[in-house]
Design an enzyme around this catalytic site. Structure first.
Site, PDB file in Angstrom:
ATOM      1  NE  ARG A 121      -2.953   5.876   3.294  1.00 53.29           N
ATOM      2  CZ  ARG A 121      -3.720   5.138   2.533  1.00 53.29           C
ATOM      3  NH1 ARG A 121      -4.714   5.695   1.833  1.00 53.29           N
ATOM      4  NH2 ARG A 121      -3.574   3.822   2.473  1.00 53.29           N
ATOM      5  CE  LYS A 146      -2.345  -9.187   6.318  1.00 53.24           C
ATOM      6  NZ  LYS A 146      -1.661  -8.104   5.554  1.00 53.24           N
ATOM      7  CD  GLU A 157      -7.236  -1.167   3.309  1.00 50.51           C
ATOM      8  OE1 GLU A 157      -7.012  -2.335   2.942  1.00 50.51           O
ATOM      9  OE2 GLU A 157      -6.332  -0.362   3.657  1.00 50.51           O
ATOM     10  CG  ASN A 181      -3.489   2.884  14.804  1.00 49.30           C
ATOM     11  OD1 ASN A 181      -3.581   2.673  13.601  1.00 49.30           O
ATOM     12  ND2 ASN A 181      -3.068   4.039  15.280  1.00 49.30           N
ATOM     13  CE  LYS A 240     -21.459  10.714   3.930  1.00 51.70           C
ATOM     14  NZ  LYS A 240     -21.809   9.911   2.738  1.00 51.70           N
ATOM     15  CE  LYS A 263      -1.746  -2.388  -2.788  1.00 46.61           C
ATOM     16  NZ  LYS A 263      -2.662  -2.024  -1.684  1.00 46.61           N
ATOM     17  CB  ALA A 264       0.864   0.402 -10.096  1.00 52.04           C
ATOM     18  CG  HIS A 285      -8.049  -4.395   6.283  1.00 49.69           C
ATOM     19  ND1 HIS A 285      -6.903  -4.415   5.516  1.00 49.69           N
ATOM     20  CD2 HIS A 285      -7.637  -4.059   7.539  1.00 49.69           C
ATOM     21  CE1 HIS A 285      -5.859  -4.103   6.257  1.00 49.69           C
ATOM     22  NE2 HIS A 285      -6.280  -3.895   7.502  1.00 49.69           N
TER      23      HIS A 285
END
Length: 262
Positions: free
Chosen positions: A46, A113, A140, A149, A23, A56-57, A121
């Site tokens: 990805r 940051k 995301e 980048n 898209k 991460k969890a 984002h």
């Protein structure tokens, strides 16, 4: 969900990434076909590795049964822009779309940051049509310049090497590099119109050259080898230093030859 069948669990995320890449690349193609400047330079995507999802969890104490609701970047799309100003244009394009719902945004371009990280984002809810029906997943979108980048890729590698605990000396140099990358973006913005004009000129020239080459092939196919060879020699001379009007004249000449012999 105490146990996850990962292959099945990740299917809609893989499908979402592929659909979203198509898209956003189509948006770029649409601009180019209209000979207009595209705010999208290129798109990548990805699906997070299983090990990264579990890591991460664990870090944020997210139960397995809550992973699909609380980990928002299992499916990730990066949209690269040439200029800082393009980022907001891409964000506006996303806000206007009806095939995805924005959950929230984080603007790290305006609100940089502490590390120097810059990017915009957007977390979206995206409907994926599966064999068993529609499934909404979170994805995301990261919109950034090429310079942003490059820097973010280096930071990611260093964070991986040092397990999120980059030494102070390297962190200081990394922050200086982030500031330098942003200054580069600002310098590129100052000559943006010159760059865009050059790119438009290149695209127009490439399109005309392609049309001439196609015409030469047609002339060859109808048996007019001498004419085709003559046009090919003229084209070879013009490709490097020829002006647009000269290429246009050659295109018209090849088309007239086709019309005569057809």
């Amino acid at each position: 969900m105490a146990i996850i069948e990962w292959n099945e669990f990740l299917i809609p995320y893989h499908q979402a990434v592929e659909e979203l890449k198509v898209k956003f690349r189509s948006i770029r193609r649409e601009y180019r076909k209209k000979n207009e400047y595209s705010p999208i330079e290129f798109v990548t995507g990805r699906v997070k590795e299983i090990s990264s999802i579990l890591e991460k969890a664990s870090k944020f104490n997210i139960p397995l049964e809550r992973i699909s609701y609380e980990i928002e970047d299992i499916a990730g799309i990066r949209i690269m822009c040439q200029f800082v100003e393009d980022i907001e244009k891409v964000v506006e394009l996303i806000r206007e779309r009806k095939d995805m719902q924005i959950v929230y945004e984080k603007d790290y371009v305006t609100n940089v940051k502490q590390s120097g990280y810059r990017s915009h984002h957007i977390i979206i809810k995206y409907p994926v049509n599966m064999a068993g029906g529609q499934k909404n997943i979170l994805a995301e979108l990261q919109i950034r310049t090429l310079a942003m980048n490059f820097w973010a890729t280096i930071e990611h590698s260093l964070n991986y090497k040092y397990k999120q605990d980059i030494p102070d000396g390297i962190r200081t140099k990394l922050k200086a590099a982030a500031d330098a990358a942003f200054r580069l973006d600002e310098e590129m913005s100052n000559i943006k119109e010159e760059i865009k004009d050059a790119q438009r000129l290149f695209e127009v020239k490439s399109s005309i050259v392609s049309d001439i080459m196609n015409n030469i092939l047609i002339i060859t196919s109808i048996g007019k080898t001498n004419e085709a060879n003559s046009y090919r020699k003229q084209l070879d001379k013009l490709i490097e230093k020829g002006e647009i009007y000269e290429l246009n004249e050659l295109l018209i000449a090849t088309q007239k030859t086709i019309n005569v012999y057809k």
